[in-house]
Write an enzyme that holds these catalytic residues in place. Structure first.
Site, PDB file in Angstrom:
ATOM      1  N   GLY A  56       0.865  -1.067  -0.075  1.00 33.27           N
ATOM      2  CA  GLY A  56      -0.050  -0.011  -0.032  1.00 33.27           C
ATOM      3  C   GLY A  56       0.876   1.146   0.062  1.00 33.27           C
ATOM      4  O   GLY A  56       1.992   1.206   0.210  1.00 33.27           O
ATOM      5  N   CYS A  83       5.161  -6.296   1.607  1.00 39.27           N
ATOM      6  CA  CYS A  83       5.482  -4.767   1.544  1.00 39.27           C
ATOM      7  C   CYS A  83       4.939  -4.024   2.738  1.00 39.27           C
ATOM      8  O   CYS A  83       5.098  -4.437   4.005  1.00 39.27           O
ATOM      9  CB  CYS A  83       5.352  -4.312   0.336  1.00 39.27           C
ATOM     10  N   TYR A  84       3.918  -3.399   2.541  1.00 34.50           N
ATOM     11  CA  TYR A  84       3.096  -2.471   3.596  1.00 34.50           C
ATOM     12  C   TYR A  84       2.598  -3.680   4.667  1.00 34.50           C
ATOM     13  O   TYR A  84       2.679  -3.466   5.764  1.00 34.50           O
ATOM     14  CB  TYR A  84       2.218  -1.830   3.162  1.00 34.50           C
ATOM     15  N   HIS A 171       8.112  -7.601  -4.090  1.00 28.90           N
ATOM     16  CA  HIS A 171       6.569  -8.219  -4.524  1.00 28.90           C
ATOM     17  C   HIS A 171       6.732  -9.439  -5.151  1.00 28.90           C
ATOM     18  O   HIS A 171       7.275  -9.267  -6.304  1.00 28.90           O
ATOM     19  CB  HIS A 171       6.064  -6.931  -5.422  1.00 28.90           C
ATOM     20  N   GLU A 173       4.407 -10.900  -6.411  1.00 22.00           N
ATOM     21  CA  GLU A 173       3.153 -11.232  -7.485  1.00 22.00           C
ATOM     22  C   GLU A 173       3.872 -10.501  -8.767  1.00 22.00           C
ATOM     23  O   GLU A 173       3.006 -10.590  -9.804  1.00 22.00           O
ATOM     24  CB  GLU A 173       1.906 -10.306  -6.802  1.00 22.00           C
ATOM     25  N   ASP A 229     -18.708 -10.931 -21.834  1.00 19.35           N
ATOM     26  CA  ASP A 229     -19.251 -10.972 -20.511  1.00 19.35           C
ATOM     27  C   ASP A 229     -20.689 -11.271 -20.317  1.00 19.35           C
ATOM     28  O   ASP A 229     -20.932 -12.378 -19.799  1.00 19.35           O
ATOM     29  CB  ASP A 229     -19.028  -9.696 -19.668  1.00 19.35           C
ATOM     30  N   LYS A 370     -11.132 -10.928 -16.294  1.00 20.60           N
ATOM     31  CA  LYS A 370     -11.566 -11.079 -18.025  1.00 20.60           C
ATOM     32  C   LYS A 370     -10.960 -12.540 -18.628  1.00 20.60           C
ATOM     33  O   LYS A 370     -11.650 -13.085 -19.251  1.00 20.60           O
ATOM     34  CB  LYS A 370     -10.885  -9.992 -18.776  1.00 20.60           C
TER      35      LYS A 370
END
Ligand code: XMP
Length: 514
Positions: A56, A83-84, A171, A173, A229, A370
């Site tokens: 964050g 992280c945060y 990170h 990710e 969608d 998506k």
């Protein structure tokens, strides 16, 4: 109904939070993103097998910095702070965080000090990770040990194997963290004990049961937009409630060549729902007469769409439930991950459920990204050509005609777009170019065809590559192919005597011309 095995991600405002959710899902584990201040009881209701606290932008030391309920550490569920999330974990458990002496941004070499078990098991001793921080953990809480460091960060990762609480300052990710995937996989499989067997078949089966539970023996109305969608939502709902699903497809007259036919074909043959196909193009063209300004076009189209949809819904008489294809990024971005309904403005059906007195809103794709929606579409048996449709603006070809709209101008865009699509697909470039289409520029110019002077329209080709459609590069279509396409457009589309290639990136231009 039993929840799928899942991990809850608490969002502290990082730009990467959605990415964490996606990576977890790529490891075969269902994940949900909740706001950082979600009530403990709500977190518990998901029966999470693990919690991840995101990064964050705030300073963890500020009094108004986002927090979470500290009782999450007593749930007995493994926790990974990123992280945060790591700094907050350290503070809430009695450690300290503060400013770094050496700020680290970007690719940084990390040395793993404990890689025989737990979070960093199997990692190389040294690899590159992605750092972006001003603050870091300065003193570990009791029970923790440091398991990795970088030049500027003595505690780049921390572990309390007994309590199963962990933190990483970098990170995992993002793909720039070379072994990030392995770290997340270790956390999910080795520490949380998750099987990693979540997939689209499982999602479809579960959603079908959930829809049946919610709808009972009631009826459902869904607006098909012609996009991916709503088509996937319709296919799923058909599997769940069969003929009790009615789909209304409002054709505004601005669809691409063949698309309306395909929607009608799929939803009368493969998924034979009760389909109401409304050809409303006359009304749209009439209301758009003389309108030049793009935002005004959009407004009129939006308003007409609601009018037509409402009229058709009223003709159908009372249906019990209203369904739509809202997807997860809309839910997260609207900040309403906590539950309230989100209605995409470009769906043009905002506000309808209330007005028409539906019992409930059914949004079976609410938890999917998506690419997952596309996978689900294929799993359900929708054709690839529909599932991999390019993004298409709600107002359709109407915003690809510059200036006043007429059926003839829309024909020019539709025919030239069809030629472009054929040729790009024929050259095998259709999956590598993110979006490509033609635009009827307002410009007319002089040309010669045969021995005749012409005074006709210029059509522009727009083709871009992009991951997120927020920024875009110009696609590098080979000149020989461009020449060939231009030749075909001028030769085959009546009213065009010139073809241009738009070589502007986004920004400063947008993708659409409008
Ligand atoms: P721009 O032109 O803003 O477009 O660079 C970014 C992406 O959004 C698509 N787009 C829309 N998609 N409803 C949609 O679902 C809309 O009203 C709309 N307008 C633009 C555009 O095609 C591009 O992919």
């Amino acid at each position: 109904m039993q929840n799928p095995q899942c991990v809850v991600i608490l969002d502290f405002g990082a730009q990467y939070t959605q990415l964490i959710a996606r990576r977890v899902r790529e490891c075969g584990v269902f994940s949900v993103v909740l706001p950082n201040n979600t009530e403990l009881s709500e977190i518990r209701a998901y029966e999470p097998h693990g919690l991840i606290l995101s990064g964050g932008p705030s300073c963890v030391l500020n009094a108004d910095a986002p927090r979470c309920d500290p009782r999450i550490y007593e749930l007995g569920v493994p926790i990974l702070g990123i992280c945060y999330g790591m700094q907050l974990t350290a503070i809430l458990l009695g450690g300290q965080a503060g400013s770094c002496s050496l700020r680290e941004y970007g690719r940084v070499r990390v040395t793993v000090d404990k890689r025989d078990s737990g979070l960093l098991e199997g990692l190389d001793e040294q690899s590159y990770c992605w750092m972006s921080h001003t603050y870091q953990v300065l003193a570990l809480p009791e029970g923790f040990e440091s398991i990795a460091h970088t030049d500027g960060c003595p505690i780049a990762a921390m572990a309390d194997d007994k309590r199963r609480v962990y933190g990483v300052q970098f990170h995992p990710e993002v793909t720039h963290t070379e072994q990030g995937r392995l770290i997340l996989d270790n956390f999910l499989k080795k520490i949380c004990g998750l099987k990693g067997d979540w997939n689209m078949e499982a999602y479809a089966e579960r959603e079908i049961l959930r829809i049946r539970e919610k709808v009972g023996d009631g009826t459902v109305l869904l607006g098909l937009s012609g996009g991916v969608d709503s088509a996937v939502a319709a296919a799923l709902l058909y599997r769940a409630v069969g003929k009790r699903l009615t789909c209304v497809y409002v054709d505004h007259g601005f669809m691409r060549a063949g698309e309306s036919d395909q929607v009608v074909e799929v939803f009368t043959k493969t998924f034979p729902v009760k389909l109401v196909h409304v050809d409303a193009s006359k009304q749209f063209f009439a209301d758009l007469q003389g309108v030049i300004e793009p935002e005004e076009k959009r407004k009129i189209i939006g308003r007409d769409f609601v009018d037509v949809f409402k009229r058709e819904a009223q003709k159908l008489g009372a249906l019990d439930h209203f369904a739509q294809g809202t997807i997860y990024p809309d839910v997260i971005e609207s900040g309403s991950a906590k539950g309230s309904a989100v209605i995409k403005s470009h769906h043009n059906v905002g506000g309808l459920p209330k007005e028409l007195g539906f019992e409930s809103l059914v949004e079976p794709l609410r938890m999917l990204f998506k690419d997952e929606v596309r996978k689900l579409g294929l799993t359900l048996g929708l054709p690839e050509s529909l599932v991999f449709r390019q993004p298409f603006p709600g107002p359709g070809l109407a915003i690809r005609v510059i200036g006043e709209l007429t059926p003839d101008k829309v024909r020019i865009v539709r025919e030239s777009d069809q030629i472009l699509r054929d040729e790009i697909a024929g050259a095998g470039l259709d999956r590598s170019i993110s979006q490509y289409f033609t635009v009827l520029t307002g410009a007319r110019s002089v040309g010669v065809m045969g021995d005749e002077r012409t005074y006709a329209f210029a059509v522009a080709i727009r083709a871009v590559t992009t991951d997120d459609f927020m920024t875009a590069d110009v696609a590098q279509i080979p000149y020989t192919l461009l020449n060939h396409i231009a030749g075909r457009i001028v030769g085959e589309v009546k009213g065009v005597n010139r073809v241009l290639y738009d070589i502007t990136t986004k920004p400063p231009a947008s993708i659409e011309w409008e």
